[in-house]
Design a protein around this motif. Structure first.
Motif, PDB file in Angstrom:
ATOM      1  N   GLU A 156     -38.497 -21.525  42.249  1.00 37.77           N
ATOM      2  CA  GLU A 156     -38.356 -22.681  41.363  1.00 37.77           C
ATOM      3  C   GLU A 156     -37.249 -22.459  40.336  1.00 37.77           C
ATOM      4  O   GLU A 156     -36.419 -23.338  40.101  1.00 37.77           O
ATOM      5  CB  GLU A 156     -39.682 -22.967  40.650  1.00 37.77           C
ATOM      6  CG  GLU A 156     -40.774 -23.439  41.588  1.00 37.77           C
ATOM      7  CD  GLU A 156     -42.150 -23.480  40.936  1.00 37.77           C
ATOM      8  OE1 GLU A 156     -42.329 -22.922  39.821  1.00 37.77           O
ATOM      9  OE2 GLU A 156     -43.063 -24.057  41.552  1.00 37.77           O
ATOM     10  N   ASP A 157     -37.199 -21.273  39.724  1.00 41.98           N
ATOM     11  CA  ASP A 157     -36.227 -20.999  38.667  1.00 41.98           C
ATOM     12  C   ASP A 157     -34.788 -20.928  39.194  1.00 41.98           C
ATOM     13  O   ASP A 157     -33.861 -21.399  38.537  1.00 41.98           O
ATOM     14  CB  ASP A 157     -36.556 -19.684  37.943  1.00 41.98           C
ATOM     15  CG  ASP A 157     -37.823 -19.777  37.099  1.00 41.98           C
ATOM     16  OD1 ASP A 157     -38.340 -20.898  36.887  1.00 41.98           O
ATOM     17  OD2 ASP A 157     -38.304 -18.707  36.665  1.00 41.98           O
ATOM     18  N   LEU A 158     -34.601 -20.332  40.355  1.00 36.77           N
ATOM     19  CA  LEU A 158     -33.249 -20.220  40.908  1.00 36.77           C
ATOM     20  C   LEU A 158     -32.726 -21.561  41.408  1.00 36.77           C
ATOM     21  O   LEU A 158     -31.519 -21.778  41.456  1.00 36.77           O
ATOM     22  CB  LEU A 158     -33.203 -19.174  42.025  1.00 36.77           C
ATOM     23  CG  LEU A 158     -33.273 -17.728  41.556  1.00 36.77           C
ATOM     24  CD1 LEU A 158     -33.397 -16.787  42.741  1.00 36.77           C
ATOM     25  CD2 LEU A 158     -32.055 -17.379  40.711  1.00 36.77           C
ATOM     26  N   ALA A 159     -33.624 -22.430  41.788  1.00 40.38           N
ATOM     27  CA  ALA A 159     -33.290 -23.814  42.162  1.00 40.38           C
ATOM     28  C   ALA A 159     -32.102 -23.907  43.118  1.00 40.38           C
ATOM     29  O   ALA A 159     -31.194 -24.692  42.909  1.00 40.38           O
ATOM     30  CB  ALA A 159     -33.038 -24.650  40.905  1.00 40.38           C
ATOM     31  N   THR A 160     -32.138 -23.104  44.183  1.00 44.70           N
ATOM     32  CA  THR A 160     -31.091 -23.241  45.185  1.00 44.70           C
ATOM     33  C   THR A 160     -31.354 -24.519  45.977  1.00 44.70           C
ATOM     34  O   THR A 160     -32.503 -24.893  46.195  1.00 44.70           O
ATOM     35  CB  THR A 160     -31.043 -22.023  46.133  1.00 44.70           C
ATOM     36  OG1 THR A 160     -32.302 -21.864  46.780  1.00 44.70           O
ATOM     37  CG2 THR A 160     -30.687 -20.748  45.378  1.00 44.70           C
ATOM     38  N   PRO A 161     -30.286 -25.199  46.411  1.00 43.39           N
ATOM     39  CA  PRO A 161     -30.486 -26.472  47.101  1.00 43.39           C
ATOM     40  C   PRO A 161     -31.193 -26.336  48.449  1.00 43.39           C
ATOM     41  O   PRO A 161     -31.725 -27.306  48.958  1.00 43.39           O
ATOM     42  CB  PRO A 161     -29.080 -27.024  47.296  1.00 43.39           C
ATOM     43  CG  PRO A 161     -28.137 -26.027  46.778  1.00 43.39           C
ATOM     44  CD  PRO A 161     -28.891 -24.898  46.181  1.00 43.39           C
ATOM     45  N   GLU A 162     -31.182 -25.131  48.998  1.00 42.61           N
ATOM     46  CA  GLU A 162     -31.870 -24.901  50.266  1.00 42.61           C
ATOM     47  C   GLU A 162     -32.674 -23.617  50.160  1.00 42.61           C
ATOM     48  O   GLU A 162     -32.197 -22.625  49.620  1.00 42.61           O
ATOM     49  CB  GLU A 162     -30.866 -24.728  51.407  1.00 42.61           C
ATOM     50  CG  GLU A 162     -29.966 -25.914  51.661  1.00 42.61           C
ATOM     51  CD  GLU A 162     -28.911 -25.590  52.709  1.00 42.61           C
ATOM     52  OE1 GLU A 162     -29.281 -25.197  53.830  1.00 42.61           O
ATOM     53  OE2 GLU A 162     -27.729 -25.721  52.388  1.00 42.61           O
ATOM     54  N   ILE A 163     -33.887 -23.650  50.692  1.00 39.79           N
ATOM     55  CA  ILE A 163     -34.683 -22.430  50.789  1.00 39.79           C
ATOM     56  C   ILE A 163     -35.242 -22.329  52.207  1.00 39.79           C
ATOM     57  O   ILE A 163     -35.395 -23.340  52.906  1.00 39.79           O
ATOM     58  CB  ILE A 163     -35.838 -22.353  49.772  1.00 39.79           C
ATOM     59  CG1 ILE A 163     -36.848 -23.496  49.995  1.00 39.79           C
ATOM     60  CG2 ILE A 163     -35.314 -22.322  48.354  1.00 39.79           C
ATOM     61  CD1 ILE A 163     -38.121 -23.344  49.223  1.00 39.79           C
ATOM     62  N   ARG A 164     -35.528 -21.128  52.590  1.00 37.59           N
ATOM     63  CA  ARG A 164     -36.169 -20.886  53.878  1.00 37.59           C
ATOM     64  C   ARG A 164     -37.345 -19.966  53.603  1.00 37.59           C
ATOM     65  O   ARG A 164     -37.189 -18.922  52.970  1.00 37.59           O
ATOM     66  CB  ARG A 164     -35.172 -20.216  54.817  1.00 37.59           C
ATOM     67  CG  ARG A 164     -35.673 -20.050  56.192  1.00 37.59           C
ATOM     68  CD  ARG A 164     -34.563 -19.518  57.055  1.00 37.59           C
ATOM     69  NE  ARG A 164     -34.904 -19.740  58.426  1.00 37.59           N
ATOM     70  CZ  ARG A 164     -34.136 -19.436  59.427  1.00 37.59           C
ATOM     71  NH1 ARG A 164     -32.963 -18.879  59.229  1.00 37.59           N
ATOM     72  NH2 ARG A 164     -34.516 -19.665  60.653  1.00 37.59           N
ATOM     73  N   LEU A 165     -38.517 -20.365  54.065  1.00 40.54           N
ATOM     74  CA  LEU A 165     -39.723 -19.575  53.844  1.00 40.54           C
ATOM     75  C   LEU A 165     -40.152 -18.940  55.158  1.00 40.54           C
ATOM     76  O   LEU A 165     -40.168 -19.603  56.196  1.00 40.54           O
ATOM     77  CB  LEU A 165     -40.857 -20.453  53.310  1.00 40.54           C
ATOM     78  CG  LEU A 165     -40.580 -21.162  51.987  1.00 40.54           C
ATOM     79  CD1 LEU A 165     -41.769 -22.045  51.609  1.00 40.54           C
ATOM     80  CD2 LEU A 165     -40.279 -20.170  50.884  1.00 40.54           C
TER      81      LEU A 165
END
Length: 172
Positions: A156-165
């Protein structure tokens, strides 16, 4: 690298690269012949060999192109100098394997990073104008609730436009 969760070295063996000139020649051919607009380097770590990436940048700088480029990178190989050079020739996207905000878990995974390095790489790349994607592992067998919650907060804090879990623990 020796990350405990990764199958790539065992499956593919050691890294074997092509010359920077042959890579750039192929990029230019893709743009000219196939009207490519965007090319992603899907090597597990396109920036692991800084000298090799600098050579690619040098060859690209000598060519006229309008390609937008991206790559997978390790947090360990992030340097502001290298990423500035990459950005100057069209790199606009990078994927970092962040994995976790839990430093104890990162050590158990045999990652050679800590969470502070991840933050520095992500923030640095974003500040240079890169679109950043991060990947995270939420449930290694030794994950703690506190570590998972810290990782969720980091995402949440880094707020990268894309994440992969990634979910790696066997569930019955």
């Amino acid at each position: 690298m020796k990350c405990s969760f990764c199958h790539v070295p065992g499956f593919w063996g050691s890294w074997q690269g092509r010359t920077a000139q042959s890579i750039v020649s192929e990029l230019l051919m893709l743009e000219k012949t196939h009207n490519a607009k965007k090319v992603l380097f899907l090597d597990d770590n396109a920036t692991a060999n800084k000298r090799h990436m600098q050579e690619i940048v040098r060859h690209l700088r000598n060519e006229s192109h309008s390609l937008r480029l991206g790559c997978l990178s390790s947090v360990l190989s992030y340097s502001e100098e290298l990423f500035k050079e990459m950005h100057s020739v069209g790199f606009r996207w990078v994927h970092f394997g962040a994995e976790s905000a839990d430093n104890t878990l990162l050590k158990e995974m045999h990652k050679a990073i800590n969470f502070d390095k991840t933050v520095a790489a992500v923030v640095g790349a974003k500040n240079l104008g890169f679109r950043v994607r991060t990947s995270w592992i939420l449930d290694m067998p030794n994950s703690s609730e506190a570590g998972i919650l810290a990782t969720i907060k980091a995402i949440e804090d880094l707020a990268t436009p894309e994440i992969r879990l990634h979910y790696l623990t066997l569930r019955l």
